[in-house]
Design a protein around this motif. Structure first.
Motif, short mmCIF file in Angstrom:
data_model
loop_
_atom_site.label_atom_id
_atom_site.label_comp_id
_atom_site.label_asym_id
_atom_site.label_seq_id
_atom_site.Cartn_x
_atom_site.Cartn_y
_atom_site.Cartn_z
N ARG A 147 -5.63 2.54 2.17
CA ARG A 147 -6.07 3.78 1.36
C ARG A 147 -7.50 4.07 1.39
O ARG A 147 -7.73 5.09 1.61
N ASN A 155 2.08 -3.34 -1.25
CA ASN A 155 1.02 -3.57 -2.22
C ASN A 155 1.48 -4.46 -3.41
O ASN A 155 0.76 -5.04 -4.17
N ASN A 166 -3.39 -1.27 -5.03
CA ASN A 166 -2.87 -0.39 -4.17
C ASN A 166 -3.75 -0.26 -2.90
O ASN A 166 -4.33 0.68 -2.64
#
Length: 258
Positions: A205, A102, A9
């Motif tokens: 992220r 992702n 991710n």
């Protein structure tokens, strides 16, 4: 930085979509898409088959559809579950976006299932050396100011890795190649506006949430100007964009069937 074969991710996909939506609303910087669309036109002309059912996938799919010589096509926004019926398309075009999801393998598997027998996929994505000048400039500036590198430019994937993803997606007769574009700017700051206009600003992220310090920006721009002058035009600065093109068939190509 290259992503690994196992999917992680890496991206905040909701943020990716927000930035793509902002780009469309505030002024889409289409110049790289235009170059890739021109390349796709040449590749389509080389195919000895007609395409009667075409699916174009990606945040800017409608723009691609308006600029391709295809009469009948369906445009789909990206989603984890793509809205493509099995065995429904002669041609699927993945419009310069797989680099920021992702799980590209899951998308590719769905695209393969959406192709008819002998159908073809053309998938474009930003590749390994894209924005390496900007990446190096920020790496230098961050080390000078804080002693550590921060993830400020989205990671990229090399051609062999993308080719592996295509095979793992179940495609046959796979081909992967790369096109490099060098864009010139009067000032590196102009590049920031284009990245924003393409919806390609940092959406990792693990990105830094701290505001960009003026000293970091200053040092990055100075490093950029010192090290990445254009080789062709005096007083200009270069920015590299690599585009990977993946080509794969659901089965034996139509021109070879029978």
């Amino acid at each position: 930085m290259n992503t690994q074969n196992n999917q992680e991710n890496i991206f905040d996909e909701l943020l990716v979509k927000c930035r793509q939506k902002r780009a469309k609303a505030q002024g889409f910087a289409s110049f790289l898409h235009d170059k890739v669309i021109l390349d796709l036109k040449h590749r389509l002309n080389e195919q000895r088959q007609g395409f009667h059912s075409v699916s174009i996938i990606g945040p800017f799919a409608k723009y691609w559809g308006r600029n391709l010589p295809i009469e009948h096509f369906n445009c789909h926004e990206d989603a984890q579950i793509l809205p493509i019926k099995p065995n429904s398309s002669d041609l699927i075009i993945s419009a310069l976006y797989l680099h920021s999801v992702n799980d590209p393998i899951a998308r590719l598997v769905q695209m393969r299932r959406g192709l008819k027998e002998g159908g073809i996929l053309f998938a474009y994505a930003f590749g390994e050396n894209s924005l390496y000048e900007l990446r190096k400039s920020f790496e230098y500036a961050d080390c000078e100011n804080s002693g550590e590198g921060l993830p400020r430019v989205n990671p990229t994937v090399d051609v062999p890795t993308f080719g592996s993803l295509l095979r793992r997606g179940g495609f046959n007769y796979c081909v992967s190649d790369k096109i490099s574009y060098v864009i010139e700017y009067d000032d590196p700051k102009e590049l920031f506006f284009d990245i924003r206009g393409m919806g390609e600003t940092n959406a990792m992220r693990e990105r830094s949430r701290r505001p960009l310090q003026k000293s970091v920006l200053r040092d990055a721009l100075n490093f950029y100007k010192k090290n990445f002058s254009s080789l062709n035009s005096k007083g200009k600065y270069q920015a590299t964009f690599d585009i990977v093109c993946l080509t794969g068939w659901s089965s034996k190509p139509n021109q070879l069937l029978g």
